[in-house]
Design a protein around this motif. Structure first.
Motif, PDB file in Angstrom:
ATOM      1  N   LEU A 161      30.890 -51.783  26.709  1.00  0.00           N
ATOM      2  CA  LEU A 161      30.824 -50.321  26.637  1.00  0.00           C
ATOM      3  C   LEU A 161      32.221 -49.709  26.660  1.00  0.00           C
ATOM      4  O   LEU A 161      32.958 -49.853  27.632  1.00  0.00           O
ATOM      5  CB  LEU A 161      30.012 -49.765  27.814  1.00  0.00           C
ATOM      6  N   SER A 162      32.576 -48.995  25.584  1.00  0.00           N
ATOM      7  CA  SER A 162      33.770 -48.157  25.617  1.00  0.00           C
ATOM      8  C   SER A 162      33.398 -46.862  26.332  1.00  0.00           C
ATOM      9  O   SER A 162      32.229 -46.623  26.639  1.00  0.00           O
ATOM     10  CB  SER A 162      34.234 -47.858  24.190  1.00  0.00           C
TER      11      SER A 162
ATOM     12  N   LEU B  62      27.425 -42.053  25.828  1.00  0.00           N
ATOM     13  CA  LEU B  62      26.208 -42.007  25.027  1.00  0.00           C
ATOM     14  C   LEU B  62      25.055 -42.699  25.741  1.00  0.00           C
ATOM     15  O   LEU B  62      23.901 -42.251  25.648  1.00  0.00           O
ATOM     16  CB  LEU B  62      26.453 -42.662  23.670  1.00  0.00           C
ATOM     17  N   SER B  63      25.351 -43.764  26.489  1.00  0.00           N
ATOM     18  CA  SER B  63      24.298 -44.513  27.176  1.00  0.00           C
ATOM     19  C   SER B  63      23.649 -43.709  28.297  1.00  0.00           C
ATOM     20  O   SER B  63      22.567 -44.061  28.769  1.00  0.00           O
ATOM     21  CB  SER B  63      24.866 -45.817  27.745  1.00  0.00           C
TER      22      SER B  63
ATOM     23  N   THR C   3      12.920 -47.506  36.028  1.00  0.00           N
ATOM     24  CA  THR C   3      12.835 -48.854  36.591  1.00  0.00           C
ATOM     25  C   THR C   3      14.215 -49.449  36.850  1.00  0.00           C
ATOM     26  O   THR C   3      14.322 -50.557  37.364  1.00  0.00           O
ATOM     27  CB  THR C   3      12.060 -49.801  35.652  1.00  0.00           C
ATOM     28  N   GLY C   4      15.283 -48.723  36.462  1.00  0.00           N
ATOM     29  CA  GLY C   4      16.637 -49.243  36.625  1.00  0.00           C
ATOM     30  C   GLY C   4      16.968 -50.317  35.624  1.00  0.00           C
ATOM     31  O   GLY C   4      17.721 -51.254  35.918  1.00  0.00           O
ATOM     32  N   ALA C   5      16.432 -50.187  34.417  1.00  0.00           N
ATOM     33  CA  ALA C   5      16.582 -51.237  33.396  1.00  0.00           C
ATOM     34  C   ALA C   5      18.024 -51.410  32.933  1.00  0.00           C
ATOM     35  O   ALA C   5      18.412 -52.503  32.516  1.00  0.00           O
ATOM     36  CB  ALA C   5      15.690 -50.918  32.198  1.00  0.00           C
ATOM     37  N   ASN C   6      18.841 -50.355  33.001  1.00  0.00           N
ATOM     38  CA  ASN C   6      20.213 -50.404  32.478  1.00  0.00           C
ATOM     39  C   ASN C   6      21.218 -50.097  33.578  1.00  0.00           C
ATOM     40  O   ASN C   6      20.872 -49.454  34.589  1.00  0.00           O
ATOM     41  CB  ASN C   6      20.374 -49.399  31.327  1.00  0.00           C
ATOM     42  N   PRO C   7      22.472 -50.495  33.401  1.00  0.00           N
ATOM     43  CA  PRO C   7      23.494 -50.191  34.414  1.00  0.00           C
ATOM     44  C   PRO C   7      23.680 -48.691  34.642  1.00  0.00           C
ATOM     45  O   PRO C   7      24.062 -48.274  35.729  1.00  0.00           O
ATOM     46  CB  PRO C   7      24.768 -50.828  33.831  1.00  0.00           C
ATOM     47  N   THR C   8      23.426 -47.882  33.600  1.00  0.00           N
ATOM     48  CA  THR C   8      23.627 -46.433  33.721  1.00  0.00           C
ATOM     49  C   THR C   8      22.300 -45.688  33.909  1.00  0.00           C
ATOM     50  O   THR C   8      22.225 -44.496  33.667  1.00  0.00           O
ATOM     51  CB  THR C   8      24.339 -45.899  32.464  1.00  0.00           C
ATOM     52  N   SER C   9      21.267 -46.398  34.367  1.00  0.00           N
ATOM     53  CA  SER C   9      19.937 -45.793  34.482  1.00  0.00           C
ATOM     54  C   SER C   9      19.921 -44.588  35.414  1.00  0.00           C
ATOM     55  O   SER C   9      19.214 -43.610  35.166  1.00  0.00           O
ATOM     56  CB  SER C   9      18.927 -46.834  34.976  1.00  0.00           C
TER      57      SER C   9
ATOM     58  N   SER D 235      33.060 -42.686  37.029  1.00  0.00           N
ATOM     59  CA  SER D 235      32.356 -42.436  38.294  1.00  0.00           C
ATOM     60  C   SER D 235      30.964 -41.882  38.082  1.00  0.00           C
ATOM     61  O   SER D 235      30.212 -41.704  39.041  1.00  0.00           O
ATOM     62  CB  SER D 235      33.173 -41.464  39.157  1.00  0.00           C
ATOM     63  N   PHE D 236      30.581 -41.595  36.841  1.00  0.00           N
ATOM     64  CA  PHE D 236      29.220 -41.152  36.559  1.00  0.00           C
ATOM     65  C   PHE D 236      28.258 -42.327  36.714  1.00  0.00           C
ATOM     66  O   PHE D 236      28.482 -43.409  36.195  1.00  0.00           O
ATOM     67  CB  PHE D 236      29.107 -40.610  35.131  1.00  0.00           C
ATOM     68  N   GLY D 237      27.173 -42.069  37.415  1.00  0.00           N
ATOM     69  CA  GLY D 237      26.084 -43.042  37.455  1.00  0.00           C
ATOM     70  C   GLY D 237      26.317 -44.256  38.316  1.00  0.00           C
ATOM     71  O   GLY D 237      25.729 -45.300  38.084  1.00  0.00           O
TER      72      GLY D 237
END
Length: 439
Positions: free
Chosen positions: A155-156, A162-163, A174-180, A377-379
């Motif tokens: 991820l840039s 965008l993610s 469900t917390g499927a992604n690091p940025t969920s 620091s987001f997410g």
């Protein structure tokens, strides 16, 4: 010996239960649990054989890891409902923009300041990754880190931003992604805005939706309180595990990093106080009112679990509006964590840079690092492990090697307590300043 140890463990759990029922003070009970856990664990390491320690921890981990899982269970529902409830209580959408801008502005600016302080401490203590040695625990931790690296290393900064936009909100819950977690914040905010729009067209329908959201909010908060009451037992078990398995030689070897980290945390608390004073708020009265929340955050090591106490303290003791308290407490547990997402990744980036021939103290590198830390620091999840995720994102964004992220695992619990308290204080400062500025 195993039976005696297990009976002693159960007896102390019962004693903590009696203590809490008697004094009804969660913070002091958790502190007692922390000290007893350290003593119990140190005693095990000193007098017990490794096989006995391993067998004992298999059972003790039911309490410690069970508590951690419960904290992880409540994060997503808590963030979702808190944001949605806060927005539905607004009278108009324009207020949402003002509150969000102010809270996020304070969180991101203070995170940038925290990063600068982390860089300064790394320079002052001459911290370097060259002397770090990978032991058994560090290699095991690095194996876990590698799994998270595969998720975020590609991820840039634009791709990461965008993610944040959820394409499947139910998967994000469900917390499927690091940025969920930030995706859940965005989804709940959009639902809240939709509720405000409906209320303009059909006030009765909008009010019914708001009432349903408030009911759901109370239900989730009650669940959270049930989990919070288990904190003394969870902390006791987690401290036993840490003290019985810690290699004190490693802790001594990394003593300079511990001292530098806590000095950076202390300086950041002072910065919070100065910002409050410049805004006409008495910092001494402020810290007196928030001390119980900071104590809970310190011992529980969970920003998310501190959200209910955070909101309650802001509204009852600091006099902040409920909507602002909800926003700042929830955003502060997911965005702009001064300790986990500010100080720690900045210090680590300075330590790692020389290993690839990069001078970490050039003006260009420092400015780039502070900017990346603030955006990254987001997410950051408000339960244990957020600092590691933040470090991975920052290092990968700066094209630095990630192989050293797991090498500080021996001292992580020691530092994470102070970082979590700083995270929670940053959220309360953001709410207090926003309440003051928006009158």
């Amino acid at each position: 010996m195993l039976i005696v140890t297990f009976i002693a463990f159960l007896a102390i759990l019962y004693g903590l239960n009696v203590l809490y029922r008697k004094n009804q003070k969660l913070g002091s009970t958790v502190f007692v649990a922390l000290m007893l856990g350290l003593l119990f664990g140190a005693t095990l390491q000193t007098f017990a054989e490794k096989s006995l320690i391993d067998t004992t921890l298999d059972w003790i981990n039911l309490v410690g890891n069970g508590y951690v899982r419960l904290l992880q269970m409540i994060v997503m529902p808590l963030v979702f409902v808190s944001i949605l409830s806060a927005i539905t209580k607004l009278n108009q959408a324009s207020s949402l923009g003002k509150i969000s801008f102010s809270v996020l502005g304070v969180l991101l600016v203070t995170t940038a300041i925290a990063a600068a302080i982390g860089i300064a401490m790394a320079y002052a203590f001459d911290l370097s990754a060259d002397g770090l040695i990978a032991g058994e625990r560090e290699l095991a931790a690095q194996a876990k880190v590698d799994g998270r690296v595969d998720q975020v290393s590609h991820l840039s900064i634009p791709a990461m931003l965008l993610s944040f936009i959820p394409k499947n909100p139910f998967a994000e819950l469900t917390g499927a992604n690091p940025t969920s977690i930030i995706s859940v914040v965005i989804f709940s905010a959009l639902l809240g805005i939709a509720t405000l729009s409906l209320r303009k067209e059909n006030e009765e329908l909008g009010n019914r939706i708001a009432q349903g959201v408030d009911t759901l909010n109370q239900l989730v908060m009650r669940l959270v309180r049930f989990v919070i009451r288990l904190t003394p037992y969870g902390v006791f078990a987690l401290m036993i595990k840490m003290a019985s398995t810690a290699k004190w030689a490693d802790i001594v070897n990394l003593g300079s990093f511990i001292v530098a980290s806590y000095l950076a945390i202390l300086l950041m608390f002072i910065v919070h106080g100065l910002i409050l004073a410049l805004s006409g708020i008495n910092p001494l009265n402020y810290f007196k009112n928030v001390l119980p929340v900071l104590s809970f955050a310190f011992t529980s090591r969970s920003s998310a679990a501190s959200i209910p106490l955070n909101i309650e303290t802001q509204t009852d003791k600091l006099g902040n509006k409920g909507v602002i308290a909800n926003f700042s407490a929830t955003f502060g547990a997911t965005i702009g964590q001064n300790g986990c997402a500010g100080i720690y990744p900045a210090m680590l980036a300075v330590m790692v840079a020389p290993t690839v021939g990069v001078d970490p103290f050039t003006v260009q590198y420092i400015l780039s690092l502070i900017l990346v830390v603030a955006i990254s620091s987001f997410g950051i999840a408000g339960v244990g492990g957020g600092a590691t995720f933040a470090a991975i994102v920052v290092l990968s964004s700066l094209n630095l090697p990630l192989a050293l992220v797991g090498l500080l695992i021996s001292i992580e619990p020691l530092i994470d307590m102070g970082r979590t308290a700083l995270n929670v204080n940053g959220a309360m400062v953001a709410g207090t300043l926003t309440n003051k500025w928006l009158k």
